[in-house]
Design an enzyme around this catalytic site. Sequence first.
Site, PDB file in Angstrom:
ATOM      1  N   LYS A   1     -42.849 -16.844  -0.510  1.00 31.15           N
ATOM      2  CA  LYS A   1     -42.682 -17.498  -1.807  1.00 31.15           C
ATOM      3  C   LYS A   1     -42.123 -18.888  -1.587  1.00 31.15           C
ATOM      4  O   LYS A   1     -41.646 -19.207  -0.505  1.00 31.15           O
ATOM      5  CB  LYS A   1     -41.734 -16.684  -2.696  1.00 31.15           C
ATOM      6  CG  LYS A   1     -42.427 -15.467  -3.318  1.00 31.15           C
ATOM      7  CD  LYS A   1     -41.508 -14.650  -4.196  1.00 31.15           C
ATOM      8  CE  LYS A   1     -40.916 -15.413  -5.329  1.00 31.15           C
ATOM      9  NZ  LYS A   1     -41.950 -16.125  -6.154  1.00 31.15           N
TER      10      LYS A   1
ATOM     11  N   SER B   1     -47.674 -20.689 -11.593  1.00 30.19           N
ATOM     12  CA  SER B   1     -48.731 -20.683 -12.620  1.00 30.19           C
ATOM     13  C   SER B   1     -49.061 -19.274 -13.115  1.00 30.19           C
ATOM     14  O   SER B   1     -49.466 -19.099 -14.260  1.00 30.19           O
ATOM     15  CB  SER B   1     -49.988 -21.345 -12.049  1.00 30.19           C
ATOM     16  OG  SER B   1     -50.458 -20.606 -10.930  1.00 30.19           O
ATOM     17  N   THR B   2     -48.873 -18.268 -12.283  1.00 32.07           N
ATOM     18  CA  THR B   2     -49.223 -16.904 -12.715  1.00 32.07           C
ATOM     19  C   THR B   2     -48.226 -16.393 -13.750  1.00 32.07           C
ATOM     20  O   THR B   2     -48.588 -15.730 -14.726  1.00 32.07           O
ATOM     21  CB  THR B   2     -49.288 -15.955 -11.499  1.00 32.07           C
ATOM     22  OG1 THR B   2     -50.128 -16.545 -10.503  1.00 32.07           O
ATOM     23  CG2 THR B   2     -49.811 -14.581 -11.886  1.00 32.07           C
TER      24      THR B   2
ATOM     25  N   GLY C   1     -44.000 -21.703  -2.720  1.00 30.03           N
ATOM     26  CA  GLY C   1     -45.094 -22.681  -2.825  1.00 30.03           C
ATOM     27  C   GLY C   1     -44.819 -23.684  -3.941  1.00 30.03           C
ATOM     28  O   GLY C   1     -45.209 -24.840  -3.878  1.00 30.03           O
TER      29      GLY C   1
ATOM     30  N   ASP D   1     -42.453 -12.064 -11.028  1.00 28.38           N
ATOM     31  CA  ASP D   1     -42.630 -13.350 -10.355  1.00 28.38           C
ATOM     32  C   ASP D   1     -43.941 -13.373  -9.584  1.00 28.38           C
ATOM     33  O   ASP D   1     -44.553 -12.327  -9.339  1.00 28.38           O
ATOM     34  CB  ASP D   1     -41.450 -13.578  -9.392  1.00 28.38           C
ATOM     35  CG  ASP D   1     -41.249 -15.044  -9.049  1.00 28.38           C
ATOM     36  OD1 ASP D   1     -40.198 -15.375  -8.469  1.00 28.38           O
ATOM     37  OD2 ASP D   1     -42.151 -15.855  -9.361  1.00 28.38           O
ATOM     38  N   GLY D   2     -44.357 -14.569  -9.246  1.00 27.75           N
ATOM     39  CA  GLY D   2     -45.568 -14.734  -8.454  1.00 27.75           C
ATOM     40  C   GLY D   2     -45.224 -14.729  -6.968  1.00 27.75           C
ATOM     41  O   GLY D   2     -44.089 -14.488  -6.580  1.00 27.75           O
TER      42      GLY D   2
ATOM     43  N   GLU E   1     -35.308 -18.044  -7.415  1.00 27.64           N
ATOM     44  CA  GLU E   1     -36.169 -16.845  -7.512  1.00 27.64           C
ATOM     45  C   GLU E   1     -35.556 -15.703  -6.713  1.00 27.64           C
ATOM     46  O   GLU E   1     -35.488 -14.565  -7.170  1.00 27.64           O
ATOM     47  CB  GLU E   1     -37.573 -17.149  -6.993  1.00 27.64           C
ATOM     48  CG  GLU E   1     -38.390 -18.033  -7.924  1.00 27.64           C
ATOM     49  CD  GLU E   1     -39.723 -18.401  -7.341  1.00 27.64           C
ATOM     50  OE1 GLU E   1     -39.859 -18.434  -6.092  1.00 27.64           O
ATOM     51  OE2 GLU E   1     -40.660 -18.677  -8.127  1.00 27.64           O
TER      52      GLU E   1
HETATM   53  O1  DER Z   1     -42.900 -20.899  -5.743  1.00 27.93           O
HETATM   54  C1  DER Z   1     -43.040 -19.701  -5.922  1.00 27.93           C
HETATM   55  O2  DER Z   1     -42.432 -18.823  -5.287  1.00 27.93           O
HETATM   56  C2  DER Z   1     -44.082 -19.249  -6.901  1.00 27.93           C
HETATM   57  O3  DER Z   1     -43.758 -17.990  -7.429  1.00 27.93           O
HETATM   58  C3  DER Z   1     -45.392 -19.190  -6.149  1.00 27.93           C
HETATM   59  O4  DER Z   1     -45.166 -18.475  -4.993  1.00 27.93           O
HETATM   60  C4  DER Z   1     -46.513 -18.550  -6.922  1.00 27.93           C
HETATM   61  O5  DER Z   1     -47.067 -19.552  -7.663  1.00 27.93           O
HETATM   62  P1  DER Z   1     -48.509 -19.362  -8.344  1.00 27.93           P
HETATM   63  O6  DER Z   1     -48.348 -18.195  -9.308  1.00 27.93           O
HETATM   64  O7  DER Z   1     -48.726 -20.663  -9.052  1.00 27.93           O
HETATM   65  O8  DER Z   1     -49.489 -19.095  -7.261  1.00 27.93           O
END
Ligand code: DER
Length: 233
Positions: free
Chosen positions: A98, A31-32, A100, A85-86, A107
Site C-alpha cells: 500500500k 480511487s477505489t 501508491g 481500504d484499497g 492507513e
Molecule cells: O495509497 C494507498 O495505499 C491506496 O489505498 C492505494 O494503495 C490504492 O489506491 P487505488 O484504489 O487508487 O488503486
Amino acid sequence: CSLEDAKKVAAFKAVDEYVKNNYIVGVGSGSTVVYAVERLAERVNKEKLNLVCIPTSFQARQLIIKHKLVLGELEIHPQLDVCIDGADEVDENLTLIKGGGGCLLQEKIVASCAKQLIIIADHTKNSVQLGDKYKKGIPIEVVPISYVPIKNKIETMFGGELVLRMAVAKAGPVVTDNGNFILDWKNFKQTKDWQKINAEIQLIPGVVETGLFIGMAEKAYFGQEDGSVKEQS
Ligand code: DER
C-alpha cells in the site's frame, strides 16, 4: 466491464457485507475507496444508518465531508469496527503493498485500530507473490532529512533501488499528509520473508512506516472484468 466498474462492484459488496448500524468505520484512501464512500452514503440515507467515519488522509476527510457522513477522529474513537481500504497489490497470503497514493502511514494506523481490515480492489491488484503486479516499488515513508542514508542502507541490506517520489503538480518531492517523504523501493527481490525484512527496515532511524501490510487484512474483494467479485480471505 471497465476497471472503474470492477472497483465499484468490489467496493459496494464490501460495504454491504461488512458495515452495520452504529459502526465506527475507517475510510481508506485512493480511487477505489471513493466508491465505498458513495455506498456508505447511500446506505446511511436509505437505511438511516448511524455511522462514524474515521479518515486515513486529507483525501478521505474530503470524501467523508463531501458525502455528509459523520466525520470522527481516532482520539474520540480509538477502536473501529471495520476499516475499508484499497491496495496496490494483494498476494496469496493477503500481504499488501500500500502507499501508491502516499497515504500509507495513517492507513496503517487506522487499520491497526480496526477489528477488521477489508481490502477492495480491481483484479489487476491480485497476485501470487508480491511484486508480480505492482511495479512502482514498495513505498516507505521517511523523515525528510534521512532519505539518502535510508536509501543507501536498504539498498545495501536488501538490494533493489529506492527512488525519492517526486511531486507532479508541485516542484520537488511529494510531501505526505504527515510532512514526510516517500521512497519507492523498486526491483526488490521477491521473497516469502516479508515479516523479517519489514521489521528490519522499520528499525532504521528515520523510517516512519512501510507500505507492507502483513497479516493485517481479513479479506479482499477483487472486482472482475465480467462484473463479478472474487473474494480472498
Ligand atoms: O495509497 C494507498 O495505499 C491506496 O489505498 C492505494 O494503495 C490504492 O489506491 P487505488 O484504489 O487508487 O488503486
